[in-house]
Design a protein around this motif. Structure first.
Motif, PDB file in Angstrom:
ATOM      1  N   THR A 182      -6.787  -2.905  -3.471  1.00 22.12           N
ATOM      2  CA  THR A 182      -6.278  -1.533  -3.437  1.00 22.12           C
ATOM      3  C   THR A 182      -6.869  -0.722  -4.587  1.00 22.12           C
ATOM      4  OG1 THR A 182      -4.208  -2.385  -2.526  1.00 22.12           O
ATOM      5  CG2 THR A 182      -4.168  -0.140  -3.369  1.00 22.12           C
ATOM      6  N   THR A 220       2.236   1.803  -3.403  1.00 20.02           N
ATOM      7  CA  THR A 220       1.166   2.257  -4.298  1.00 20.02           C
ATOM      8  C   THR A 220       0.945   3.753  -4.132  1.00 20.02           C
ATOM      9  OG1 THR A 220       0.085   0.100  -4.056  1.00 20.02           O
ATOM     10  CG2 THR A 220      -1.222   1.870  -5.020  1.00 20.02           C
ATOM     11  N   HIS A 252       0.830  -1.209   0.000  1.00 19.11           N
ATOM     12  CA  HIS A 252       0.000   0.000   0.000  1.00 19.11           C
ATOM     13  C   HIS A 252       0.868   1.265   0.000  1.00 19.11           C
ATOM     14  CE1 HIS A 252      -3.354  -2.615   1.928  1.00 19.11           C
ATOM     15  NE2 HIS A 252      -3.377  -2.674   0.617  1.00 19.11           N
ATOM     16  N   ILE A 311      -6.300   4.143  -0.041  1.00 13.18           N
ATOM     17  CA  ILE A 311      -5.305   3.081  -0.240  1.00 13.18           C
ATOM     18  C   ILE A 311      -4.816   2.559   1.110  1.00 13.18           C
ATOM     19  CG2 ILE A 311      -2.997   2.534  -1.139  1.00 13.18           C
ATOM     20  CD1 ILE A 311      -3.505   4.733  -3.286  1.00 13.18           C
ATOM     21  N   ARG A 324     -10.423   0.268  -3.976  1.00 11.04           N
ATOM     22  CA  ARG A 324     -10.510   1.396  -3.048  1.00 11.04           C
ATOM     23  C   ARG A 324     -10.256   2.709  -3.772  1.00 11.04           C
ATOM     24  NH1 ARG A 324      -6.763   0.129   2.200  1.00 11.04           N
ATOM     25  NH2 ARG A 324      -7.694  -1.840   2.890  1.00 11.04           N
TER      26      ARG A 324
END
Lengths: 195, 195
Positions: free
Chosen positions: B180, A152, A149, A184, B183
């Protein structure tokens, strides 16, 4: 510093022109694909004129990235002072979203060019600035998915900022990136704003 | 194709060795920072041996990216067949998450290297494959923020995949990236799986 001793105002102007040309070339060709000769050609000057300010390509890169890295270091410091992992992640995220929205070209150079990260990771002054953001963002969820995450957020928000329409103003973009980053990381917006 | 006429099995083996070496060099130095000479040096062969398979650096890039781009085209086709913008975005996202999880190095070359996108965007066979994913992902929200979210997904998921721990298996990573991405795009998981 990379300039000769006692730079004049003229020197500083010409130095800034080199930096602006370098960012544009890095965005188009990546750092690894840009030579000092290309910077000289872009401005119609000799390579010696570039060498006057920057002895190596790595020096030019560090000079280009310095303003953003300095602000990123301030964002990291502010985040480190928060008391909980979630508050540190939120603070790091909000600062990062504002930073990439305000410096769209430079942030895309920072996070999308593998050769740039390699140079900065080995630079004594900037290695911590590269290493800390993923740790702070992943703090509330330190497992492998927390790392996924965090990466990302770092690459995605910078990519989105550099690809955003030019007529989307910095504040609107920063808010959109902040909301996206919270989604995220699974962070809720803080109840109230604190200093 | 980029190989000489009637390639032998030996030719195909040696071609694949060049492609593997090229991906590794692209990841380390970016495409723009990799020369055919560097590929030759990496394998301890002459530059002529590289030229036998690839006349230009762009040919080498297209050959490296071809398997991934072919799969990406299939993902796009499957997504285009869905009936609603949300279903098209969900299908594009799920296919993309699985693809970048399964080809981590190549996907980071594709989405994080500006010089790569520039070459592929002008390639007659692959320009659509580069152009369609952001449109499909932004479909449910076609305003400027939809574009911001789509770019966050494309660059962020690829960045996360390329930076993911090697011991995180492809299926776990793909599932994490899918969640992810949902989201980011504000998509709910589909109630049931349909073909």
């Amino acid at each position: 510093m990379t300039t000769a001793a006692r730079p004049s105002a003229w020197d500083n102007d010409s130095r800034q022109r080199f930096l602006d040309a370098a960012v544009a070339l890095f965005v188009r060709h990546s750092f690894a694909g840009t030579s000092l000769q290309m910077v000289a050609d872009e401005l119609g000057v000799t390579k010696a004129a570039v060498y006057y300010h920057f002895r190596t390509r790595d020096q030019l890169l560090v000079a280009v990235m310095e303003p953003m890295l300095t602000r990123l270091r301030e964002v990291i410091r502010a985040a480190e002072q928060q008391r909980t992992p979630r508050a540190r992640a939120e603070s790091m995220l909000a600062g990062y979203a504002a930073l990439v929205a305000a410096s769209r070209s430079t942030s895309s150079v920072l996070t999308t060019d593998p050769s740039v990260i390699r140079v900065l990771r080995h630079h004594p002054e900037w290695s911590e600035v590269i290493a800390r953001p993923p740790v702070l963002l992943a703090g509330p969820d330190p497992g492998p998915l927390g790392g996924v995450h965090a990466t990302t957020v770092l690459t995605g928000l910078a990519g989105a900022a550099s690809g955003a329409p030019a007529d989307l103003d910095d504040d609107t973009l920063a808010t959109a990136l902040l909301h996206t980053g919270r989604r995220i990381l699974g962070l809720r917006a803080p109840r109230r704003h604190s200093a």
